[in-house]
Design an enzyme around this catalytic site. Structure first.
Site, short mmCIF file in Angstrom:
data_model
loop_
_atom_site.label_atom_id
_atom_site.label_comp_id
_atom_site.label_asym_id
_atom_site.label_seq_id
_atom_site.Cartn_x
_atom_site.Cartn_y
_atom_site.Cartn_z
N VAL A 22 15.39 -6.37 0.01
CA VAL A 22 16.47 -5.46 0.38
C VAL A 22 17.03 -5.91 1.71
O VAL A 22 16.30 -6.06 2.70
CB VAL A 22 15.98 -4.00 0.43
CG1 VAL A 22 17.08 -3.10 0.98
CG2 VAL A 22 15.55 -3.53 -0.95
N ARG A 47 3.40 1.35 -16.20
CA ARG A 47 3.44 2.78 -15.90
C ARG A 47 4.87 3.24 -15.61
O ARG A 47 5.07 4.23 -14.92
CB ARG A 47 2.51 3.08 -14.73
CG ARG A 47 1.08 2.64 -14.98
CD ARG A 47 0.12 3.01 -13.86
NE ARG A 47 -0.08 4.45 -13.80
CZ ARG A 47 0.31 5.21 -12.78
NH1 ARG A 47 0.93 4.67 -11.75
NH2 ARG A 47 0.09 6.51 -12.79
N ALA A 73 0.80 -1.23 0.00
CA ALA A 73 0.00 0.00 0.00
C ALA A 73 0.83 1.28 0.00
O ALA A 73 0.73 2.11 -0.91
CB ALA A 73 -0.95 -0.02 1.20
N ALA A 74 1.64 1.49 1.04
CA ALA A 74 2.38 2.75 1.14
C ALA A 74 3.41 2.89 0.03
O ALA A 74 3.51 3.94 -0.62
CB ALA A 74 3.05 2.85 2.51
N TYR A 77 -31.61 12.44 9.58
CA TYR A 77 -32.59 11.65 10.33
C TYR A 77 -33.76 11.24 9.45
O TYR A 77 -34.31 12.04 8.70
CB TYR A 77 -33.16 12.43 11.53
CG TYR A 77 -34.46 11.84 12.01
CD1 TYR A 77 -34.48 10.60 12.65
CD2 TYR A 77 -35.68 12.48 11.76
CE1 TYR A 77 -35.67 10.01 13.05
CE2 TYR A 77 -36.87 11.90 12.16
CZ TYR A 77 -36.87 10.67 12.79
OH TYR A 77 -38.06 10.10 13.17
N CYS A 94 -6.17 -6.57 4.62
CA CYS A 94 -7.36 -6.52 5.48
C CYS A 94 -8.46 -7.46 4.98
O CYS A 94 -9.34 -7.85 5.75
CB CYS A 94 -7.91 -5.09 5.51
SG CYS A 94 -6.74 -3.86 6.11
#
Length: 457
Positions: free
Chosen positions: A83, A73, A12-13, A431, A46
């Protein structure tokens, strides 16, 4: 000359940062090289419990963007490549191809550390036995599903009763297993106060899930085939054909630590508001390997969630790409469920408020998700914390059925805005009888909190 951005971590990050940087700068300006040690990129961890439980049909539904899509891309995403060292003076990283076994150095002008988290896995006897599983990655989820398919027995033990623990308990229950959850705390869901966790415990028992509190696992017992057969505590043994570990995670910052990057009390990397690692102009970090500012307590906090990771990536990518963005912090909002029971929290628990020296009042209210007379109205319990004297909202916890959990977003916005409970009572919320009582349960709690603050003066 173009610059080179190196990204460590392909979920993700990391890939949000790479993608955002690519939107702002083309390949002729910025070369992007990303390393991912696993088999998959940009996926929803998740969603693994819902895939295991059958709500999500296939693994690929959890993948937002494949390696091939990233490469199309102009992002050089190198899969199955880990790494192993960061050379800060030389501005380079050492990466190992896990398939070929070869190593090579890659230089960088800018670096993003998005190494995520690792599951807690205590060094217990039998912890690595066949049939014992974590659920951190898609590979983990596939291994668990393969194990379930190969196991004729139908007894499951889940160790831990946090978000992953209760979600995996539901997944295994949905698959027809007899489920026992062992946890160390007084009540399940330690992110809630014990009185609210008690409601979760009661509901899990009602679903047929055996929940054992104050249970410290001492070893995993195996049979003659070396496969797991039971989980042992000091008090008892619990038969198991499969064991799922849901004991939480810690930041995966071994690389950062070895490189001398600054870490906080939880072991997460420390960054500024731009997600730049403190003291390093050309290094950024985000996702489950960082600590962030808690806007309610004013302290650094470790909150590993996919929502934050994606936001961190967007901020990092903008700054790497020459734009400017910040991540101001969090209020600690999270939701989960076990079968039809919804669980939500935001802000501080009582324990958190005491630890930072805040004086507070608490109120708890019982209400319904809809007007009481409307069909399908479901009960919910709302607990609210407010600061004494000022009436500043400090936290909200909600446990209930359909329509309960997402109400916590009202409180999350109020916390972010620094609102008082009195100010909340005037919120103009939607409401109609199918959606809410005339007074929404969160506002009922706010009204009661106002009275408690005044009484405490």
């Amino acid at each position: 000359m173009s610059e080179r951005l190196v990204v460590i971590g392909g979920d993700a990050a990391g890939m949000s940062a790479a993608s955002q940087a690519r939107r702002l700068k083309g390949p002729e300006e910025l070369e992007i090289v990303a390393f991912e040690r696993g088999h998959f990129s940009s996926y929803s961890a998740c969603g693994i419990p819902y895939w295991v439980g059958g709500d999500v049909t296939t693994r690929d539904e959890l993948i937002a963007r494949s390696p091939e899509e990233h490469r199309a891309r102009a992002i050089d995403l190198r899969m199955r490549t880990e790494v192993t060292a960061i050379d800060l003076p030389g501005q380079r990283v050492l990466a190992r191809d896990l398939e070929a076994g070869t190593e090579s150095w890659t230089g960088f002008d800018k670096l993003v550390v998005a190494t995520g988290a690792r599951p807690k896995r205590p060094a217990l006897p039998g912890i690595d036995a066949p049939g014992v599983h974590g659920v951190q990655t898609l590979d983990d989820g596939q291994a668990l599903l393969d194990s379930l398919d190969a196991t004729p027995g139908r007894r499951a033990v889940v160790v831990g009763a946090g978000y992953i623990g209760v979600e995996m308990a539901e997944a295994l229950l949905n698959r027809g297993y007899e489920v026992t959850v062992l946890h160390r705390g007084e009540q399940p869901m330690a992110t809630l106060d014990p009185d609210m966790g008690r409601l979760v415990h009661r509901a899990m028992d009602g679903l047929g899930i055996t929940t054992v509190a104050s249970a410290e696992v001492t070893k995993i017992l195996t049979g003659e085939d070396s496969r797991v057969r039971a989980v042992a505590t000091d008090e008892a043994e619990y038969p198991a054909d499969v064991v799922v570990l849901g004991m939480g995670v810690v930041p995966e910052t071994s690389l950062a630590r070895a490189a001398g990057l600054p870490l906080g009390a939880s072991g997460g990397l420390l960054t500024d508001l731009a997600m730049r690692v403190r003291g390093h102009a050309n290094i950024w970090a985000g996702g489950d390997c960082v600590e962030v500012l808690d806007l309610v307590s004013g302290r650094e906090r470790y909150v590993p969630l996919g929502t934050h990771a994606n936001k961190h990536g967007q901020v990092i990518g903008a700054n790497v790409g020459g734009d400017y963005a910040t991540f101001p912090g969090v209020v600690g909002t999270a939701v989960s469920k076990v079968c039809d029971l919804e669980i939500a929290r935001t802000g501080l628990r009582e324990k958190d408020a005491r630890e930072v020296g805040l004086r507070y009042v608490t109120v708890t209210v019982e209400s319904t998700s809809r007007a009481g007379y409307y069909p399908g109205a479901a009960a919910m319990t709302v607990k609210m914390l407010a600061e004494r004297r000022t009436g500043r909202l400090l936290g909200v916890q909600i446990v209930g059925r359909e329509g309960a959990a997402k109400r916590v977003d009202i409180a999350a916005v109020a916390l972010t805005a620094g609102m008082t409970v009195e100010g909340m009572t005037a919120l103009d919320l939607g409401y109609a009888p199918p959606f809410s009582p005339v007074w929404d349960p969160v506002l009922i709690a706010a009204r009661k909190a106002v009275a408690a603050v005044r009484a405490a003066e």
